[in-house]
Design an enzyme around this catalytic site. Sequence first.
Site, mmCIF file in Angstrom:
data_model
loop_
_atom_site.group_PDB
_atom_site.id
_atom_site.type_symbol
_atom_site.label_atom_id
_atom_site.label_comp_id
_atom_site.label_asym_id
_atom_site.label_seq_id
_atom_site.Cartn_x
_atom_site.Cartn_y
_atom_site.Cartn_z
ATOM 1 C CE1 TYR A 54 -7.391 0.163 -16.961
ATOM 2 C CE2 TYR A 54 -9.253 -1.221 -17.592
ATOM 3 C CZ TYR A 54 -8.085 -1.026 -16.860
ATOM 4 O OH TYR A 54 -7.632 -2.015 -16.022
ATOM 5 C CD GLN A 87 4.628 -2.820 -9.452
ATOM 6 O OE1 GLN A 87 3.801 -3.577 -8.970
ATOM 7 N NE2 GLN A 87 5.475 -2.157 -8.695
ATOM 8 C CG ASN A 88 3.014 3.747 -11.825
ATOM 9 O OD1 ASN A 88 2.557 2.894 -11.063
ATOM 10 N ND2 ASN A 88 3.724 4.768 -11.409
ATOM 11 C CB VAL A 89 -1.166 1.884 -17.019
ATOM 12 C CG1 VAL A 89 -1.074 0.398 -16.662
ATOM 13 C CG2 VAL A 89 -2.254 2.553 -16.178
ATOM 14 C CG HIS A 105 1.287 -4.066 -14.213
ATOM 15 N ND1 HIS A 105 1.154 -3.759 -12.876
ATOM 16 C CD2 HIS A 105 1.924 -5.272 -14.249
ATOM 17 C CE1 HIS A 105 1.690 -4.730 -12.143
ATOM 18 N NE2 HIS A 105 2.165 -5.651 -12.937
ATOM 19 N N GLY A 170 7.581 3.897 -4.270
ATOM 20 C CA GLY A 170 6.122 3.998 -4.260
ATOM 21 C C GLY A 170 5.371 2.779 -4.751
ATOM 22 C CB THR A 171 5.580 -0.400 -5.718
ATOM 23 O OG1 THR A 171 4.952 -1.695 -5.744
ATOM 24 C CG2 THR A 171 7.079 -0.553 -5.580
ATOM 25 C CB SER A 172 1.895 -2.034 -1.764
ATOM 26 O OG SER A 172 1.280 -2.654 -2.870
HETATM 27 N N1 APR Z 1 5.282 8.820 -2.546
HETATM 28 C C1 APR Z 1 5.778 7.552 -2.581
HETATM 29 N N2 APR Z 1 5.034 6.476 -2.291
HETATM 30 C C2 APR Z 1 3.747 6.670 -1.954
HETATM 31 C C3 APR Z 1 3.166 7.950 -1.884
HETATM 32 C C4 APR Z 1 3.993 9.058 -2.204
HETATM 33 N N3 APR Z 1 3.535 10.308 -2.163
HETATM 34 N N4 APR Z 1 1.866 7.804 -1.522
HETATM 35 C C5 APR Z 1 1.656 6.492 -1.359
HETATM 36 N N5 APR Z 1 2.783 5.799 -1.617
HETATM 37 C C6 APR Z 1 3.018 4.348 -1.574
HETATM 38 C C7 APR Z 1 2.175 3.578 -0.588
HETATM 39 O O1 APR Z 1 2.744 3.618 0.720
HETATM 40 C C8 APR Z 1 2.210 2.177 -1.191
HETATM 41 O O2 APR Z 1 3.320 1.433 -0.713
HETATM 42 O O3 APR Z 1 2.701 3.833 -2.834
HETATM 43 C C9 APR Z 1 2.384 2.438 -2.688
HETATM 44 C C10 APR Z 1 1.154 2.172 -3.512
HETATM 45 O O4 APR Z 1 0.842 0.818 -3.480
HETATM 46 P P1 APR Z 1 -0.315 0.205 -4.378
HETATM 47 O O5 APR Z 1 -1.513 1.064 -4.290
HETATM 48 O O6 APR Z 1 -0.449 -1.216 -4.039
HETATM 49 O O7 APR Z 1 0.270 0.401 -5.877
HETATM 50 P P2 APR Z 1 1.291 -0.524 -6.675
HETATM 51 O O8 APR Z 1 2.286 -1.143 -5.767
HETATM 52 O O9 APR Z 1 1.802 0.297 -7.800
HETATM 53 O O10 APR Z 1 0.334 -1.643 -7.229
HETATM 54 C C11 APR Z 1 0.838 -2.595 -8.123
HETATM 55 O O11 APR Z 1 -1.374 -3.339 -8.494
HETATM 56 O O12 APR Z 1 -3.617 -3.325 -9.011
HETATM 57 C C12 APR Z 1 -2.380 -3.297 -9.463
HETATM 58 O O13 APR Z 1 -1.909 -3.101 -11.689
HETATM 59 C C13 APR Z 1 -1.982 -2.325 -10.517
HETATM 60 O O14 APR Z 1 0.254 -1.723 -11.167
HETATM 61 C C14 APR Z 1 -0.625 -1.863 -10.065
HETATM 62 C C15 APR Z 1 -0.189 -2.971 -9.135
#
Ligand code: APR
Length: 233
Positions: A54, A87-89, A105, A170-172
């Site tokens: 961290y 979900q971003n820190v 988070h 931008g989240t999976s």
């Molecule tokens: N613009 C928008 N989205 C994007 C970009 C971009 N330039 N680049 C990548 N992405 C997308 C990817 O396609 C994916 O769907 O961002 C997403 C990232 O997904 P993850 O890496 O799984 O991140 P996230 O969804 O925020 O994860 C959730 O997982 O491990 C934990 O605590 C951590 O808060 C986090 C949580």
Amino acid sequence: MSEKICVLTGAGISAESGIKTFRDANGLWEGHDVMKVASPQGWNDDSQLVLDFYNQRRRQLLSVDVNQGHLDVASLDHNYDTIVITQNVDDLHERAGSKKVIHLHGELMKVRSSGDPNYILEWKKDLKKGDKCPSGFQLRPHIVWFGEEVPLLPLAISHITNASAIIIIGTSMQVYPAASLTAYAPKSIPIIYVDPNPSINYELGQLRNLKIIRGNATTHTKKAIELLKNYRF
Ligand code: APR
């Protein structure tokens, strides 16, 4: 300003600021064992490894800037009652000017007592072993680790249940409970999902009014906002 817009963001919105996402190719979890650096078990086993992880993230965050995606989200505050549920820190939404941000988070720029969850401090430097709260407990990153409760979830749900529209960026949508938030949304509201590689989880699959915008946050967040402008609430 009666319409309430909830913006649900993940690592993708900060990717173009230079912060790695977690699950993309070359993502953060590819180089790290999640359970070692982001779980209570990992903290008990090797707190130095967790602190180093961290501290590195915090130093990196201090070296990056907001991007157009964060700025576009912040611009929503002018026209709507906007709540960012992230979900971003990182603190990039705040730096871009968003006034109401819920960090599901936790926050990298804060630490808390490992003995008293309510003792929370702003923290910009490295956190070291021996940095303690006044009651003598070691300070730890103010991060919700895997296996821990998400204390701000009820607050996030209460906003989602009153939302007039939701923008997801931008989240999976793979990490629960955050990924299930859309299940609490009123059935008729528009939900717009901006992501270059969107993943439709079970809850998103249930939505009839989901609009997907394939693209990056810096270029395509404004397209989602345009859609909102044309929507008759
Ligand atoms: N613009 C928008 N989205 C994007 C970009 C971009 N330039 N680049 C990548 N992405 C997308 C990817 O396609 C994916 O769907 O961002 C997403 C990232 O997904 P993850 O890496 O799984 O991140 P996230 O969804 O925020 O994860 C959730 O997982 O491990 C934990 O605590 C951590 O808060 C986090 C949580």
